[in-house]
Every structure is written in structure tokens, then in C-alpha cells.
Design a protein around this motif. Structure first.
Motif, PDB file in Angstrom:
ATOM      1  N   GLY A 260      24.618 -34.935  99.195  1.00  0.00           N
ATOM      2  CA  GLY A 260      23.545 -35.600 100.644  1.00  0.00           C
ATOM      3  C   GLY A 260      23.850 -37.018 101.382  1.00  0.00           C
ATOM      4  O   GLY A 260      23.112 -36.607 102.191  1.00  0.00           O
ATOM      5  N   CYS A 321      23.517 -20.664 103.006  1.00  0.00           N
ATOM      6  CA  CYS A 321      22.907 -22.225 102.887  1.00  0.00           C
ATOM      7  C   CYS A 321      22.033 -22.415 104.495  1.00  0.00           C
ATOM      8  O   CYS A 321      21.822 -23.195 104.897  1.00  0.00           O
ATOM      9  N   PRO A 322      20.853 -24.107 103.691  1.00  0.00           N
ATOM     10  CA  PRO A 322      19.813 -24.255 104.758  1.00  0.00           C
ATOM     11  C   PRO A 322      20.979 -25.066 106.032  1.00  0.00           C
ATOM     12  O   PRO A 322      22.298 -25.496 105.522  1.00  0.00           O
ATOM     13  N   ASP A 324      21.182 -27.761 108.751  1.00  0.00           N
ATOM     14  CA  ASP A 324      20.551 -29.220 109.601  1.00  0.00           C
ATOM     15  C   ASP A 324      20.608 -29.342 110.608  1.00  0.00           C
ATOM     16  O   ASP A 324      21.744 -29.451 110.711  1.00  0.00           O
ATOM     17  N   ALA A 337      16.913 -33.924 104.908  1.00  0.00           N
ATOM     18  CA  ALA A 337      17.553 -33.049 105.682  1.00  0.00           C
ATOM     19  C   ALA A 337      17.366 -32.756 103.447  1.00  0.00           C
ATOM     20  O   ALA A 337      16.772 -32.746 102.080  1.00  0.00           O
ATOM     21  N   GLU A 338      18.096 -30.654 103.722  1.00  0.00           N
ATOM     22  CA  GLU A 338      17.467 -29.774 102.731  1.00  0.00           C
ATOM     23  C   GLU A 338      18.829 -30.377 101.799  1.00  0.00           C
ATOM     24  O   GLU A 338      19.772 -30.961 102.073  1.00  0.00           O
ATOM     25  N   PRO A 339      18.594 -30.540 100.622  1.00  0.00           N
ATOM     26  CA  PRO A 339      19.346 -30.683  99.310  1.00  0.00           C
ATOM     27  C   PRO A 339      20.647 -29.728  99.350  1.00  0.00           C
ATOM     28  O   PRO A 339      20.838 -28.642 100.027  1.00  0.00           O
ATOM     29  N   ALA A 341      23.357 -26.620  98.694  1.00  0.00           N
ATOM     30  CA  ALA A 341      23.071 -25.518  98.289  1.00  0.00           C
ATOM     31  C   ALA A 341      24.523 -25.680  97.350  1.00  0.00           C
ATOM     32  O   ALA A 341      25.293 -26.000  97.936  1.00  0.00           O
TER      33      ALA A 341
END
Length: 413
Positions: A260, A321-322, A324, A337-339, A341
Motif C-alpha cells: 500500500g 478487490c477494492p 481506488d 486508500a484501501e489496504p 487485498a
């Protein structure tokens, strides 16, 4: 968007245009300094072999650059036949040899200076024989015809020299471009850490070699890290961004512990580049992955890119998966931001990354390439088989590709 092809056996961005070496002005391209012999050092015999191979590549490239259509090579013969037919058809008192005057210039478009000189001598001799047959060997207008043919031969020799010079410059430029392409977009390795990998890259403009698609596979102390992305825009600006992002990734991938955090660094890097260039609309969609040797899972960050696909014989699934914002636009997100996946990647499964040039390839009716449907027909889904299939199948569907296509496929060993 575009990306290089791997060596032919790896379906990589054109090593297609092999010989990634920069030739000197009048010398064969040199072998890369990293090449070594079996002993681990480049000895005299190795240097001689490298020089011979480079010379062969140079000569082959020159031969391709100087190649002319068959009709151009046959044109002097056709002119000669036409002149002889006219000589036979018209009264014997008329010599039609003046038609042969252009032959040396025509020969210059398919031969070198020596051939032009030989053609000039033969042409003047034929003109003299035809004039002698008509009894006009030394008449003034025939003398001027001989002189015009000699001048045409002189001009033809100059044209042949210039043609070869331009061909040499073209080969050199292509060699430099090919070297640059494989410096920016390196061939995909057969193995990286605990992964078997394969790659495919087709630029929209086959003679350019690099476009707006990008990819890289790095082995680091944190595991194998993979980047595949797509730069907004086309042309030289996109190529500059590709080189800039790949350079930043190759450094940061080794120095950044978290995936990340690595994505955030690339986001800030693209944003700085956009501010420096005054391009507020610049962004890069990308997928970042990380795999640690021995693990049956991968970590994944999606920054506005197409979701990866997980393949098994007879089935294709989209990896959840997320997602961004793309690199360069992360500051516009309302929160952090999303961590990364974590996605299972068990043996026998293949993960596929691709750019939109693949799914947006259209056939004559305007229909998009049905990627998922086509992949379900595969009896085997190891990375090499998937890449080889897509390389053939998308071109069968679309004919000529109008956008860059980049594909990476990998599976655990």
C-alpha cells in the motif's frame, strides 16, 4: 497504449525486432556489455563470436532496409524489352535506343553504385549497336544520347549511394529505438521468485515499439512485485510517463516494505510529474501485486484498473478487490486508500492482468473481443498457454489492433 513484446518464445514485446543493440556508423552493432561466455567472462573468442553475430544482424537489417519490390527490380528489363520491340517494329533507319537512357537511374532504386555503373556501360553499348544498325553511330543526336545516358548513370550512382546511406541511418535509428524499448519495457522472465510468468505486448503502432501501456516484474526482498498499468493519453507524452513511472517503481519496489505504501509513493510521483508538466489530467491506472515465495496467495492493490482474472480449465472469474483512484488522482479520494487485498492463488490457477486494448479490440462489426468467453474454451491455463492463445486469438478477432495491448499471466510454481 502499447508495450513491448517479449522474446518470441515468451510472447514478449517484440524482441520481435531482435538485435537490441546500437550499431556504430559503419560498424556492426556491439554486443551488450553484460554478455559473458561460459567461463563467466568475455574472452577474446567470445568477443569474436559476438562481433560476428552482431555483424550478421547488421547485414540482415541492411538487406531488409534495401529490399525493393520485384516490379522495381524487373523494370530495367521491361524497358529494354520495350525498346527492342520498338526497334524491331519501326523502320530500320530509326534507332530507338534513346528509350534506354533512363535505365541507370531505374537501376539505382534496386542496386548499388557498381551495378549502376555496369548498367550504364551496357546501356551505352546497346545504344551504340542500335545506332550502328541504323547507320547513325556518330550522328549528333546519338552522341547526345550517349552523353545523356552517362549523365543518368552518374546521377543514378549518386542516388544509389544516398539510398544506402538512408538505409544505414534507418537501421541505426531502429536499433536505437529497439534498445530503448527493451530498456524501458524489459522482457518478462520465465520465472520470478515463486511464480511462472509470461507476457504479451503489442503496440498500436508496430513501428514505434512503446506506447502508453506499462508493466514490470521485480524480485525484491519483500517478494516478487508486479506492476501493470495504462497511462492516459498517447504519443510521446505517454511514453515519457511510462518511462518515468517504471523508473520510480524499479527503485521504490526494493525500498518500500508495504505494498500500500508503494502504491502511495507511485501516486505521489505521478502527481508531481503532472504538476511539473502542467498536465492536471494526467493519471495512470494500474494493478500492483506482491507474492512471497512458497505462498498460495497474493497481495493486490487496484488503482482504477481492470480487475484481474483468475483462470482454471473451463472457468474464468473476476478477482474481487477494492478499487481506488488511479495514480496521480489519489489526493482527490475522500479518505485513505484501501489496504491491499489478499487473493488465493492455489496451484493449477493462473492470474491474468491486462489492459483495455485487449477487451476493447473490435472486429469488423464493431463487437468487442469476448475475453472471458474465449478463455473458458482453453483446455490448459498455464501462463505460456494463455499468452500464446491470446496473442493469436485477439488478432484473429480484430485483425489489426488499434490500441496498445499488454498482458501478464502468472501462476505459482
Amino acid at each position: 497504449m502499447t508495450a513491448p513484446t517479449a522474446p518470441a518464445d515468451r510472447h514478449h514485446p517484440q524482441s520481435r525486432s531482435a538485435g537490441h543493440h546500437r550499431p556504430g556508423h559503419d560498424q556492426a552493432p556491439a554486443r551488450p556489455s553484460g554478455s559473458v561466455g561460459a567461463s563467466g567472462s568475455a574472452g577474446p573468442s567470445g568477443s569474436a563470436g559476438a562481433s560476428g553475430a552482431a555483424g550478421a544482424r547488421w547485414e540482415a537489417a541492411m538487406a531488409r532496409a534495401l529490399r525493393t519490390p520485384t516490379w522495381v527490380r524487373l523494370l530495367p528489363v521491361l524497358l529494354l524489352v520495350a525498346d527492342l520491340v520498338m526497334e524491331w517494329a519501326v523502320p530500320g533507319s530509326v534507332a530507338a535506343g534513346f528509350l534506354l537512357t533512363v535505365i541507370p537511374v531505374v537501376v539505382a532504386f534496386s542496386g548499388g553504385r557498381a551495378l549502376v555503373a555496369a548498367a550504364t556501360c551496357v546501356t551505352v553499348a546497346l545504344q551504340a549497336l542500335l545506332a550502328l544498325r541504323a547507320g547513325h553511330l556518330t550522328e549528333q543526336h546519338h552522341l547526345w544520347t550517349y552523353l545523356a545516358t552517362v549523365l543518368a548513370g552518374t546521377v543514378g550512382a549518386g542516388l544509389a549511394w544516398q539510398r544506402r546511406r538512408q538505409a544505414r541511418d534507418l537501421v541505426r535509428v531502429r536499433a536505437v529505438a529497439d534498445t530503448l524499448q527493451h530498456t524501458v519495457l524489459r522482457p518478462v522472465p520465465a520465472r520470478a521468485g515463486g511464480l511462472r510468468t509470461a507476457g504479451l505486448y503489442h503496440p498500436a503502432q508496430a513501428d514505434v515499439g512503446i506506447g502508453g501501456d506499462l508493466y514490470e516484474v521485480c524480485e525484491t526482498e519483500h517478494g516478487t512485485r508486479i506492476l501493470l498499468g495504462d497511462v492516459r493519453g498517447k504519443g510521446l507524452d505517454a511514453v515519457r510517463t511510462v518511462a518515468d513511472v517504471l523508473g520510480a517503481f524499479r527503485v521504490a519496489a526494493h525500498e518500500t516494505a508495504g505494498l500500500g505504501e508503494l502504491a502511495d509513493k507511485l501516486d505521489r510521483h505521478v502527481r508531481r510529474g503532472a504538476e511539473q508538466d502542467g498536465d492536471r489530467e494526467l493519471f495512470v491506472t494500474a494493478v500492483l501485486l506482491q507474492h512471497r515465495p512458497g505462498a498460495d496467495e497474493i497481495d493486490l492493490v487496484n488503482r482504477g484498473h481492470l480487475a484481474p482474472l483468475l483462470l482454471a480449465p473451463g472457468s474464468v472469474g473476476t478477482v474481487p478487490c477494492p478499487e481506488d483512484l488511479p495514480f496521480g488522482l489519489g489526493h482527490l479520494a475522500p479518505g485513505p486508500a484501501e489496504p491491499p487485498a489478499t487473493v488465493p492463488l492455489p496451484p493449477g490457477r493462473t492470474l491474468l492482468l491486462h489492459t483495455d486494448g485487449l477487451t476493447e479490440a473490435r472486429d469488423r462489426t464493431g463487437a468487442f473481443y469476448p475475453l472471458a468467453a474465449r478463455l473458458t474454451t482453453l483446455p490448459a491455463t498455464d501462463p505460456d498457454a494463455v499468452v500464446a492463445f491470446l496473442d493469436h486469438d485477439v488478432r484473429r478477432h480484430a485483425g489489426s489492433l488499434t490500441d496498445d495491448v499488454a498482458v501478464l499471466a502468472f501462476a505459482t510454481t
